[in-house]
Design a protein around this motif. Structure first.
Motif, PDB file in Angstrom:
ATOM      1  N   PRO A  24     -33.151   8.233-114.827  1.00  0.00           N
ATOM      2  CA  PRO A  24     -33.692   7.431-113.728  1.00  0.00           C
ATOM      3  C   PRO A  24     -33.184   5.999-113.786  1.00  0.00           C
ATOM      4  O   PRO A  24     -32.890   5.474-114.854  1.00  0.00           O
ATOM      5  CB  PRO A  24     -35.202   7.489-113.958  1.00  0.00           C
ATOM      6  N   HIS A  25     -33.104   5.382-112.623  1.00  0.00           N
ATOM      7  CA  HIS A  25     -32.663   3.994-112.566  1.00  0.00           C
ATOM      8  C   HIS A  25     -33.761   3.096-113.115  1.00  0.00           C
ATOM      9  O   HIS A  25     -34.945   3.354-112.961  1.00  0.00           O
ATOM     10  CB  HIS A  25     -32.339   3.617-111.127  1.00  0.00           C
ATOM     11  N   LEU A  28     -36.282   1.822-110.537  1.00  0.00           N
ATOM     12  CA  LEU A  28     -37.284   2.803-110.121  1.00  0.00           C
ATOM     13  C   LEU A  28     -38.402   2.919-111.151  1.00  0.00           C
ATOM     14  O   LEU A  28     -39.581   2.997-110.800  1.00  0.00           O
ATOM     15  CB  LEU A  28     -36.624   4.165-109.908  1.00  0.00           C
ATOM     16  N   VAL A  29     -38.061   2.898-112.422  1.00  0.00           N
ATOM     17  CA  VAL A  29     -39.065   2.975-113.486  1.00  0.00           C
ATOM     18  C   VAL A  29     -39.953   1.735-113.460  1.00  0.00           C
ATOM     19  O   VAL A  29     -41.181   1.828-113.573  1.00  0.00           O
ATOM     20  CB  VAL A  29     -38.387   3.152-114.862  1.00  0.00           C
ATOM     21  N   ILE A  30     -39.367   0.563-113.303  1.00  0.00           N
ATOM     22  CA  ILE A  30     -40.139  -0.680-113.264  1.00  0.00           C
ATOM     23  C   ILE A  30     -41.049  -0.696-112.034  1.00  0.00           C
ATOM     24  O   ILE A  30     -42.224  -1.065-112.128  1.00  0.00           O
ATOM     25  CB  ILE A  30     -39.200  -1.897-113.285  1.00  0.00           C
ATOM     26  N   LEU A  31     -40.543  -0.283-110.889  1.00  0.00           N
ATOM     27  CA  LEU A  31     -41.348  -0.252-109.670  1.00  0.00           C
ATOM     28  C   LEU A  31     -42.526   0.708-109.815  1.00  0.00           C
ATOM     29  O   LEU A  31     -43.661   0.381-109.461  1.00  0.00           O
ATOM     30  CB  LEU A  31     -40.488   0.141-108.473  1.00  0.00           C
ATOM     31  N   PHE A  32     -42.290   1.890-110.344  1.00  0.00           N
ATOM     32  CA  PHE A  32     -43.342   2.866-110.537  1.00  0.00           C
ATOM     33  C   PHE A  32     -44.388   2.347-111.511  1.00  0.00           C
ATOM     34  O   PHE A  32     -45.593   2.483-111.268  1.00  0.00           O
ATOM     35  CB  PHE A  32     -42.753   4.188-111.048  1.00  0.00           C
ATOM     36  N   SER A  33     -43.969   1.712-112.582  1.00  0.00           N
ATOM     37  CA  SER A  33     -44.914   1.151-113.549  1.00  0.00           C
ATOM     38  C   SER A  33     -45.746   0.039-112.924  1.00  0.00           C
ATOM     39  O   SER A  33     -46.951  -0.065-113.173  1.00  0.00           O
ATOM     40  CB  SER A  33     -44.168   0.599-114.764  1.00  0.00           C
TER      41      SER A  33
END
Length: 58
Positions: A24-25, A28-33
């Motif tokens: 995953p980018h 995207l991980v930071i946004l989801f967190s």
């Protein structure tokens, strides 16, 4: 000859599997967190400001 071709095939398949591995980018991980953190903070805030006597009918 067969061993040489099998070795080449082995490494070619290994490279294909490595290229297809899902990563995953970071964005995207930071946004989801961040979304999950804000949702959790909102729930905790709502629970803290709600009255404790919600089942009291007076």
């Amino acid at each position: 000859m067969t061993v040489f071709l099998s070795t080449l095939q082995y490494f070619a398949v290994g490279r294909d599997i490595e290229a297809d591995t899902y990563e995953p980018h970071d964005r995207l991980v930071i946004l989801f967190s961040l979304v999950i953190t804000l949702l959790g903070t909102g729930i905790i805030y709502f629970v803290c400001i709600s009255p404790l006597n919600i089942f009291d009918k007076t």
